[in-house]
Each structure stands twice: as structure tokens, then as C-alpha cells.
Design a protein around this motif. Sequence first.
Motif, PDB file in Angstrom:
ATOM      1  N   HIS A 102      -0.123  -5.138 -89.969  1.00 46.25           N
ATOM      2  CA  HIS A 102       0.471  -3.844 -89.631  1.00 46.25           C
ATOM      3  C   HIS A 102       1.453  -3.961 -88.467  1.00 46.25           C
ATOM      4  O   HIS A 102       2.496  -3.283 -88.468  1.00 46.25           O
ATOM      5  CB  HIS A 102      -0.632  -2.842 -89.312  1.00 46.25           C
ATOM      6  N   ILE A 103       1.145  -4.809 -87.485  1.00 42.95           N
ATOM      7  CA  ILE A 103       2.119  -4.967 -86.407  1.00 42.95           C
ATOM      8  C   ILE A 103       3.300  -5.832 -86.864  1.00 42.95           C
ATOM      9  O   ILE A 103       4.415  -5.671 -86.358  1.00 42.95           O
ATOM     10  CB  ILE A 103       1.480  -5.506 -85.110  1.00 42.95           C
ATOM     11  N   ASP A 104       3.052  -6.724 -87.841  1.00 42.81           N
ATOM     12  CA  ASP A 104       4.176  -7.453 -88.448  1.00 42.81           C
ATOM     13  C   ASP A 104       5.146  -6.469 -89.088  1.00 42.81           C
ATOM     14  O   ASP A 104       6.367  -6.553 -88.880  1.00 42.81           O
ATOM     15  CB  ASP A 104       3.673  -8.429 -89.509  1.00 42.81           C
ATOM     16  N   ALA A 105       4.611  -5.537 -89.867  1.00 42.58           N
ATOM     17  CA  ALA A 105       5.449  -4.557 -90.553  1.00 42.58           C
ATOM     18  C   ALA A 105       6.157  -3.652 -89.547  1.00 42.58           C
ATOM     19  O   ALA A 105       7.345  -3.328 -89.714  1.00 42.58           O
ATOM     20  CB  ALA A 105       4.602  -3.718 -91.513  1.00 42.58           C
ATOM     21  N   LEU A 106       5.441  -3.246 -88.487  1.00 41.61           N
ATOM     22  CA  LEU A 106       6.045  -2.390 -87.470  1.00 41.61           C
ATOM     23  C   LEU A 106       7.181  -3.121 -86.765  1.00 41.61           C
ATOM     24  O   LEU A 106       8.267  -2.547 -86.550  1.00 41.61           O
ATOM     25  CB  LEU A 106       4.974  -1.978 -86.451  1.00 41.61           C
ATOM     26  N   SER A 107       6.962  -4.369 -86.408  1.00 40.45           N
ATOM     27  CA  SER A 107       7.996  -5.146 -85.728  1.00 40.45           C
ATOM     28  C   SER A 107       9.241  -5.290 -86.600  1.00 40.45           C
ATOM     29  O   SER A 107      10.373  -5.148 -86.121  1.00 40.45           O
ATOM     30  CB  SER A 107       7.447  -6.524 -85.358  1.00 40.45           C
ATOM     31  N   ASN A 108       9.033  -5.563 -87.884  1.00 44.74           N
ATOM     32  CA  ASN A 108      10.169  -5.698 -88.800  1.00 44.74           C
ATOM     33  C   ASN A 108      10.933  -4.387 -88.935  1.00 44.74           C
ATOM     34  O   ASN A 108      12.169  -4.376 -89.062  1.00 44.74           O
ATOM     35  CB  ASN A 108       9.691  -6.159 -90.175  1.00 44.74           C
ATOM     36  N   ALA A 109      10.203  -3.271 -88.907  1.00 45.34           N
ATOM     37  CA  ALA A 109      10.831  -1.964 -89.099  1.00 45.34           C
ATOM     38  C   ALA A 109      11.649  -1.533 -87.883  1.00 45.34           C
ATOM     39  O   ALA A 109      12.732  -0.954 -88.035  1.00 45.34           O
ATOM     40  CB  ALA A 109       9.769  -0.913 -89.412  1.00 45.34           C
ATOM     41  N   GLY A 111      12.524  -3.586 -85.056  1.00 46.12           N
ATOM     42  CA  GLY A 111      13.379  -4.606 -84.466  1.00 46.12           C
ATOM     43  C   GLY A 111      13.222  -4.776 -82.971  1.00 46.12           C
ATOM     44  O   GLY A 111      14.075  -5.365 -82.306  1.00 46.12           O
ATOM     45  N   GLU A 112      12.135  -4.247 -82.431  1.00 48.55           N
ATOM     46  CA  GLU A 112      11.862  -4.364 -81.001  1.00 48.55           C
ATOM     47  C   GLU A 112      10.510  -5.057 -80.799  1.00 48.55           C
ATOM     48  O   GLU A 112       9.785  -5.297 -81.753  1.00 48.55           O
ATOM     49  CB  GLU A 112      11.832  -2.975 -80.342  1.00 48.55           C
ATOM     50  N   THR A 113      10.197  -5.360 -79.543  1.00 52.60           N
ATOM     51  CA  THR A 113       8.928  -6.016 -79.225  1.00 52.60           C
ATOM     52  C   THR A 113       7.764  -5.049 -79.448  1.00 52.60           C
ATOM     53  O   THR A 113       7.822  -3.897 -79.040  1.00 52.60           O
ATOM     54  CB  THR A 113       8.919  -6.502 -77.772  1.00 52.60           C
ATOM     55  N   VAL A 114       6.720  -5.544 -80.097  1.00 56.23           N
ATOM     56  CA  VAL A 114       5.523  -4.748 -80.370  1.00 56.23           C
ATOM     57  C   VAL A 114       4.333  -5.397 -79.672  1.00 56.23           C
ATOM     58  O   VAL A 114       4.146  -6.615 -79.747  1.00 56.23           O
ATOM     59  CB  VAL A 114       5.257  -4.644 -81.885  1.00 56.23           C
ATOM     60  N   HIS A 115       3.548  -4.580 -78.974  1.00 53.71           N
ATOM     61  CA  HIS A 115       2.335  -5.060 -78.313  1.00 53.71           C
ATOM     62  C   HIS A 115       1.099  -4.402 -78.931  1.00 53.71           C
ATOM     63  O   HIS A 115       1.138  -3.233 -79.302  1.00 53.71           O
ATOM     64  CB  HIS A 115       2.342  -4.723 -76.824  1.00 53.71           C
ATOM     65  N   LEU A 116       0.024  -5.165 -78.991  1.00 57.01           N
ATOM     66  CA  LEU A 116      -1.297  -4.661 -79.352  1.00 57.01           C
ATOM     67  C   LEU A 116      -2.214  -4.974 -78.186  1.00 57.01           C
ATOM     68  O   LEU A 116      -2.242  -6.112 -77.699  1.00 57.01           O
ATOM     69  CB  LEU A 116      -1.809  -5.327 -80.624  1.00 57.01           C
ATOM     70  N   ALA A 117      -2.958  -3.979 -77.708  1.00 58.46           N
ATOM     71  CA  ALA A 117      -3.783  -4.185 -76.513  1.00 58.46           C
ATOM     72  C   ALA A 117      -5.116  -3.476 -76.644  1.00 58.46           C
ATOM     73  O   ALA A 117      -5.268  -2.537 -77.434  1.00 58.46           O
ATOM     74  CB  ALA A 117      -3.047  -3.678 -75.272  1.00 58.46           C
ATOM     75  N   GLN A 118      -6.073  -3.934 -75.866  1.00 56.91           N
ATOM     76  CA  GLN A 118      -7.364  -3.269 -75.714  1.00 56.91           C
ATOM     77  C   GLN A 118      -7.720  -3.237 -74.235  1.00 56.91           C
ATOM     78  O   GLN A 118      -7.128  -3.963 -73.430  1.00 56.91           O
ATOM     79  CB  GLN A 118      -8.454  -4.008 -76.505  1.00 56.91           C
ATOM     80  N   LEU A 119      -8.657  -2.359 -73.864  1.00 59.27           N
ATOM     81  CA  LEU A 119      -9.109  -2.301 -72.484  1.00 59.27           C
ATOM     82  C   LEU A 119     -10.107  -3.423 -72.210  1.00 59.27           C
ATOM     83  O   LEU A 119     -11.028  -3.654 -72.986  1.00 59.27           O
ATOM     84  CB  LEU A 119      -9.777  -0.955 -72.192  1.00 59.27           C
ATOM     85  N   ASP A 120      -9.914  -4.086 -71.090  1.00 62.22           N
ATOM     86  CA  ASP A 120     -10.853  -5.085 -70.597  1.00 62.22           C
ATOM     87  C   ASP A 120     -11.326  -4.574 -69.245  1.00 62.22           C
ATOM     88  O   ASP A 120     -10.653  -4.751 -68.237  1.00 62.22           O
ATOM     89  CB  ASP A 120     -10.157  -6.437 -70.465  1.00 62.22           C
TER      90      ASP A 120
END
Length: 278
Positions: A102-109, A111-120
Motif C-alpha cells: 500500500h505504501i508502494d502504491a501511494l509512493s508511485n501515485a 511521487g513524493e517521500t512516504v513514511h510509515l511510523a508507529q509509536l515507540d
Amino acid sequence: MPKLARDEGGQMGRVTGDGTVGKALEVLDQVAAFGRPVRFGELLSQSDFPKPTLYRFVQTLTNQGMLAYDPERQTYSPGLRLVRLAHAAWDQSTLAPVARPHIDALSNAVGETVHLAQLDAAQVLYIDKRNAGKPVEMYSQAGKVGPAYCTGVGKVMMAFLDDATAKTVIEQQSFHVFTEHTLDSADALRAELSDIRQNGYGFDREEHEPGIICVAMPILTDTGRVLGALSVTSTTSRTNLAGLEAYVPILRETAAKITREAQNWSFPDYHTKEATRI
């Protein structure tokens, strides 16, 4: 002030509620924080443990494969056993495997940097990243930990925590001022989180790094529990906040897809620190 007590060698050291295991993990954290192989003397110069205690922990961790020792350079670094455990945790305890397509598809759509994060705890752990077609140098990388109060992903996750947890997390923020746009107090952060809850998404307005901006979206379960967050990140030389805001619909759609994919997965619950099913 931390409590002190004498160890087996008669040296004074800190008392922690987690005993020997907690202290050993502190040593692992310290080695990893250097970001390079480190000599024992360097560890000792920054450690709260007395020399005999630190040496014992380092030797035990090395014997167990959690640290690796280079006899030529006389340095320590994270060991292969720790790497194996990290990979297992990455696959079993983070959103990364579920979110990857899903983040691959979002990044392709976008054209900008995409981050996925969680709270630590009270910080942000970046668990995946896709660079733009023309990458921009920035702090965030998969596996890095960053501040929550001055990042888009951190703020949108905090905004949707329950009141008691949010209070604890806010109290743990450092409010170090990185740029002229950094939120520098708990009151300023609370006001920002209120706006995020109302809008459903948030921004990083050059709060952590000059010239770096983002729009972020929380990833929530159907009951409102925070699983993580997504962001689309760019630079002020390439776009502006209004331009990034145009990505809100696709960010919201992507977050919903990740939540649906996660329905059959178990993740550590932020409140209980035990694995719970969504």
C-alpha cells in the motif's frame, strides 16, 4: 534522581525496576546509539554503570551473540543474534509487512517521500520509507527513532490516543526547539492535537528540519485504537502545505486499506504492551 546501590563488586550503580535484564538492555541501547562500532572506553565514558558492572554486561551480551566483538579494532557492535531478533520483530510486531504494497502504491501515485511510523513509548519509530523520484536528504530513515511533538506522524498518533495515555506521552516530550516553527510547550502541542482530531490529519510545518514539510494521517482501528501513521513528505522548494493537503484523500484511503489488511494480524497494544487482536 535515580536510586543507587552497591553491586556485587561493591561499586555504586543505579537501581532499576527491571533488574538485570533492564540494565543489559540499557547497554544494548547505548551501543546502538553510537551508530558505529564502539570501544569499551567510549561506552564507559557515557555509562552510568561502574566499570566492573558494565564490563560484565558487555561480556555476557557478547557471549550471547547480542553484541559482536572485533578483536583487531577492539570494538563492539550489535550482534547477529540481535539482527535476527530485529527481523523477526519487524515481520511480526510492526505494520511494515502489511503496509508494504500500500505504501508502494501511494509512493508511485504521489511521487513524493512516504513514511510509515508507529509509536515507540513517547517517540516515533519509522518502520518503512519510500523515497521520492528525486530523493531529498532528511533525518527520517526506517529503523530510526524521532521526536513525536514536532513530526507529522508523531502528532497525528498522539492526537488519537486516549486521554490518560496522551497525557503521559505529552509529559515525556522534550520540547527541544529544532527550528523557528517547532512547538515549544505542552500547551502549544495540546492545541495542535485538538485541531488534528477535528480535521483527521495533520502537518509538519518545518518543525523538525528546515525546509521539510509533510501531511500525515493516523492509521486507526474501527474502535479508534492507534496502529500507526502515514505521511507524504516534501520540501518547501518543491511544494507547500496546500499542495500536500491535496493528498489527504489518497492518504485516508491508504490508511483504511492498511487497517483492513491488519484485521487478521496481532500487534503489541500500546497500553498493555501485550499482543492484542484488533
